[in-house]
Design an enzyme around this catalytic site. Structure first.
Site, PDB file in Angstrom:
ATOM      1  N   MET A 196     -14.172  49.825   9.538  1.00 40.89           N
ATOM      2  CA  MET A 196     -15.153  50.911   9.715  1.00 40.89           C
ATOM      3  C   MET A 196     -15.314  51.209  11.197  1.00 40.89           C
ATOM      4  O   MET A 196     -15.332  50.282  12.014  1.00 40.89           O
ATOM      5  CB  MET A 196     -16.496  50.501   9.132  1.00 40.89           C
ATOM      6  CG  MET A 196     -16.415  50.092   7.674  1.00 40.89           C
ATOM      7  SD  MET A 196     -18.044  49.754   7.024  1.00 40.89           S
ATOM      8  CE  MET A 196     -17.620  49.121   5.388  1.00 40.89           C
TER       9      MET A 196
ATOM     10  N   HIS B  79      -8.362  48.634   4.027  1.00 39.11           N
ATOM     11  CA  HIS B  79      -9.050  49.871   3.622  1.00 39.11           C
ATOM     12  C   HIS B  79      -9.598  50.524   4.884  1.00 39.11           C
ATOM     13  O   HIS B  79     -10.580  50.051   5.460  1.00 39.11           O
ATOM     14  CB  HIS B  79     -10.169  49.494   2.634  1.00 39.11           C
ATOM     15  CG  HIS B  79     -11.050  50.624   2.249  1.00 39.11           C
ATOM     16  ND1 HIS B  79     -12.250  50.442   1.586  1.00 39.11           N
ATOM     17  CD2 HIS B  79     -10.932  51.973   2.412  1.00 39.11           C
ATOM     18  CE1 HIS B  79     -12.818  51.614   1.375  1.00 39.11           C
ATOM     19  NE2 HIS B  79     -12.049  52.556   1.874  1.00 39.11           N
TER      20      HIS B  79
ATOM     21  N   HIS C   6      -9.289  41.869   0.747  1.00 42.41           N
ATOM     22  CA  HIS C   6      -9.635  43.273   1.007  1.00 42.41           C
ATOM     23  C   HIS C   6     -10.303  43.346   2.377  1.00 42.41           C
ATOM     24  O   HIS C   6     -11.297  42.666   2.634  1.00 42.41           O
ATOM     25  CB  HIS C   6     -10.556  43.803  -0.091  1.00 42.41           C
ATOM     26  CG  HIS C   6     -10.879  45.253   0.040  1.00 42.41           C
ATOM     27  ND1 HIS C   6     -10.004  46.251  -0.336  1.00 42.41           N
ATOM     28  CD2 HIS C   6     -11.973  45.891   0.524  1.00 42.41           C
ATOM     29  CE1 HIS C   6     -10.544  47.440  -0.108  1.00 42.41           C
ATOM     30  NE2 HIS C   6     -11.741  47.244   0.433  1.00 42.41           N
TER      31      HIS C   6
ATOM     32  N   MET D  32     -11.567  53.039   6.864  1.00 38.56           N
ATOM     33  CA  MET D  32     -12.656  54.028   6.835  1.00 38.56           C
ATOM     34  C   MET D  32     -12.816  54.497   8.274  1.00 38.56           C
ATOM     35  O   MET D  32     -13.809  54.196   8.943  1.00 38.56           O
ATOM     36  CB  MET D  32     -13.931  53.385   6.289  1.00 38.56           C
ATOM     37  CG  MET D  32     -13.872  53.156   4.777  1.00 38.56           C
ATOM     38  SD  MET D  32     -15.066  51.942   4.203  1.00 38.56           S
ATOM     39  CE  MET D  32     -14.131  50.440   4.466  1.00 38.56           C
TER      40      MET D  32
ATOM     41  N   MET E  31     -13.691  54.846  -4.802  1.00 33.78           N
ATOM     42  CA  MET E  31     -14.940  54.250  -4.328  1.00 33.78           C
ATOM     43  C   MET E  31     -15.996  54.410  -5.425  1.00 33.78           C
ATOM     44  O   MET E  31     -16.205  55.517  -5.924  1.00 33.78           O
ATOM     45  CB  MET E  31     -15.436  54.953  -3.062  1.00 33.78           C
ATOM     46  CG  MET E  31     -14.592  54.750  -1.812  1.00 33.78           C
ATOM     47  SD  MET E  31     -14.279  53.032  -1.388  1.00 33.78           S
ATOM     48  CE  MET E  31     -15.946  52.408  -1.128  1.00 33.78           C
TER      49      MET E  31
ATOM     50  N   ASP F 275     -13.752  49.982  -5.894  1.00 34.32           N
ATOM     51  CA  ASP F 275     -14.401  49.304  -4.761  1.00 34.32           C
ATOM     52  C   ASP F 275     -15.866  49.715  -4.644  1.00 34.32           C
ATOM     53  O   ASP F 275     -16.160  50.885  -4.393  1.00 34.32           O
ATOM     54  CB  ASP F 275     -13.626  49.681  -3.483  1.00 34.32           C
ATOM     55  CG  ASP F 275     -14.139  49.007  -2.212  1.00 34.32           C
ATOM     56  OD1 ASP F 275     -15.070  48.187  -2.298  1.00 34.32           O
ATOM     57  OD2 ASP F 275     -13.582  49.314  -1.141  1.00 34.32           O
TER      58      ASP F 275
ATOM     59  N   ASP G 244     -11.991  45.627   5.165  1.00 31.67           N
ATOM     60  CA  ASP G 244     -12.691  46.899   5.380  1.00 31.67           C
ATOM     61  C   ASP G 244     -12.806  47.233   6.860  1.00 31.67           C
ATOM     62  O   ASP G 244     -13.464  46.522   7.619  1.00 31.67           O
ATOM     63  CB  ASP G 244     -14.099  46.818   4.777  1.00 31.67           C
ATOM     64  CG  ASP G 244     -14.074  46.923   3.265  1.00 31.67           C
ATOM     65  OD1 ASP G 244     -13.466  47.876   2.748  1.00 31.67           O
ATOM     66  OD2 ASP G 244     -14.654  46.047   2.604  1.00 31.67           O
TER      67      ASP G 244
ATOM     68  N   SER H 292     -13.734  41.371  -0.824  1.00 27.64           N
ATOM     69  CA  SER H 292     -13.907  42.118   0.426  1.00 27.64           C
ATOM     70  C   SER H 292     -14.520  41.213   1.472  1.00 27.64           C
ATOM     71  O   SER H 292     -15.638  40.712   1.301  1.00 27.64           O
ATOM     72  CB  SER H 292     -14.821  43.317   0.204  1.00 27.64           C
ATOM     73  OG  SER H 292     -15.292  43.754   1.466  1.00 27.64           O
TER      74      SER H 292
HETATM   75  C1  DX5 Z   1     -17.729  49.643   1.229  1.00 21.10           C
HETATM   76  C2  DX5 Z   1     -16.499  48.772   1.244  1.00 21.10           C
HETATM   77  C3  DX5 Z   1     -16.434  47.752   0.177  1.00 21.10           C
HETATM   78  C4  DX5 Z   1     -17.564  46.776   0.178  1.00 21.10           C
HETATM   79  C5  DX5 Z   1     -17.810  46.365  -1.234  1.00 21.10           C
HETATM   80  O1  DX5 Z   1     -17.568  50.691   2.124  1.00 21.10           O
HETATM   81  O2  DX5 Z   1     -15.328  49.567   1.154  1.00 21.10           O
HETATM   82  O3  DX5 Z   1     -15.185  47.090   0.170  1.00 21.10           O
HETATM   83  O4  DX5 Z   1     -17.335  45.649   0.953  1.00 21.10           O
HETATM   84  O5  DX5 Z   1     -18.892  45.529  -1.244  1.00 21.10           O
HETATM   85  P1  DX5 Z   1     -19.689  45.133  -2.559  1.00 21.10           P
HETATM   86  O6  DX5 Z   1     -18.706  44.485  -3.494  1.00 21.10           O
HETATM   87  O7  DX5 Z   1     -20.721  44.214  -2.048  1.00 21.10           O
HETATM   88  O8  DX5 Z   1     -20.228  46.411  -3.129  1.00 21.10           O
HETATM   89 ZN    ZN Z   2     -13.319  48.606   0.817  1.00 24.30          ZN
END
Ligand code: DX5
Ligand code: ZN
Length: 223
Positions: free
Chosen positions: A38, A68, A34, A70, A139, A177, A36, A9
Site C-alpha cells: 500500500m 497484491h 499474501h 495497491m 476484493m 480478499d 499487501d 495476508s
Molecule cells: C486489504 C488487503 C487484505 C487484508 C485482508 O486491503 O488487501 O489482504 O489484509 O485482511 P482481513 O483478512 O483481515 O480482512
Molecule cells: Zn490483499
C-alpha cells in the site's frame, strides 16, 4: 475437491518478527504468503515494499509470495518485485495507465499475473485482458485495511467471474480478499473462489494450526 490455496495476508502478521511469523504460518499449513503493498496514494495506508519481499526470500521462505499491489502508478515497481522474488503479482487495472502492458511485463519477468477488482469495479474491467491473466482477485472489502467486514454482494460477483473463467481454455485462479474466515469460507468457495486470502482471521488467532485446520474443514464440506 477443487485445488484450493490458503494465502494468509501478512498485513496482520507481527512486523517486528516477520520472517519467524511467516515461517510459523507456513509450517502450520498455509500454502502461500499474501503480501499487501500500500502506497498512501492509491489507498490511504502505507505498508511494505520489495525490500521486505527480498528479505523474506533471504530468510528462507520458499512458498509462493502473492504480491497484491495497491499502488499507483504500477509499472515502476513491478521490476523491483520481480527481482525480489515475487511469484504472483496482481494490481488494480484502473491504477495502471496500460493494464495490458503491465500484465505482459509481469509475465515477461517470470511471475504470474493477475487483476484485482474492487467491490465497485465492474466486471467489464476484465474484458480483453483475461488472456494475460493467471488469476483474478475480487476484493470483498474496500482495499486499504485489514479486519474489515466481508461485503456480501461479493458472492454474486464471484459467481459471475467464475462463469467467465470457465469459458477460458486454461485455468485462471479466482482469489477473494477481505473479511474471510471459517464462517464464510464455504460460501465463497461454493460461489467459485479457489484461493483465499485471510489476514486477521489467521494472524489474529492464538493457534495458526487450529485455525488453518478449521479452514480446511470448511473447504472439505464444499460440493
Ligand atoms: C486489504 C488487503 C487484505 C487484508 C485482508 O486491503 O488487501 O489482504 O489484509 O485482511 P482481513 O483478512 O483481515 O480482512
Ligand atoms: Zn490483499
Amino acid at each position: 475437491m477443487a485445488d484450493y490455496r490458503i494465502a494468509p495476508s501478512i498485513l496482520s502478521a507481527d512486523f517486528a518478527r516477520l520472517g519467524e511469523d511467516v515461517k510459523a504460518v507456513l509450517d502450520a499449513g498455509a500454502d502461500w504468503v499474501h503480501f499487501d503493498v500500500m502506497d498512501n496514494h492509491y489507498v490511504p495506508n502505507l505498508t511494505i515494499g520489495p525490500m521486505v519481499c527480498k528479505a523474506l526470500r533471504a530468510y528462507g521462505i520458499t512458498a509462493d509470495i502473492d504480491v497484491h499491489l495497491m499502488v499507483s502508478p504500477v509499472d515502476r515497481i513491478v521490476g523491483d518485485f520481480l527481482e525480489a522474488g515475487a511469484s504472483w503479482i496482481t494490481f488494480h487495472p484502473e491504477a495502471s495507465q496500460h493494464p495490458h502492458r503491465t500484465l505482459e511485463m509481469i509475465r515477461a519477468g517470470g511471475a504470474k499475473a493477475g487483476l484485482v477488482l474492487n467491490p465497485g469495479t465492474p466486471l467489464e474491467s476484465l474484458d480483453w485482458l483475461l488472456e494475460g491473466c493467471d488469476m483474478v482477485l475480487l476484493m470483498s472489502v474496500n482495499p486499504g485495511f485489514g479486519g474489515q467486514r466481508f461485503i456480501p454482494q461479493t458472492l454474486d460477483k464471484l459467481r459471475a467471474v467464475r462463469q467467465k473463467l470457465d469459458t477460458q481454455d486454461r485455468p485462471i485462479r479466482l482469489e477473494v480478499d477481505g473479511g474471510i474466515g471459517p464462517a464464510n469460507l464455504a460460501a465463497v468457495a461454493e460461489a467459485g473462489a479457489d484461493t483465499f486470502v485471510a489476514g486477521s482471521a489467521i494472524f489474529g488467532s492464538e493457534d495458526y494450526g487450529k485455525t488453518l485446520a478449521a479452514f480446511r474443514e470448511a473447504l472439505a464440506g464444499v460440493s
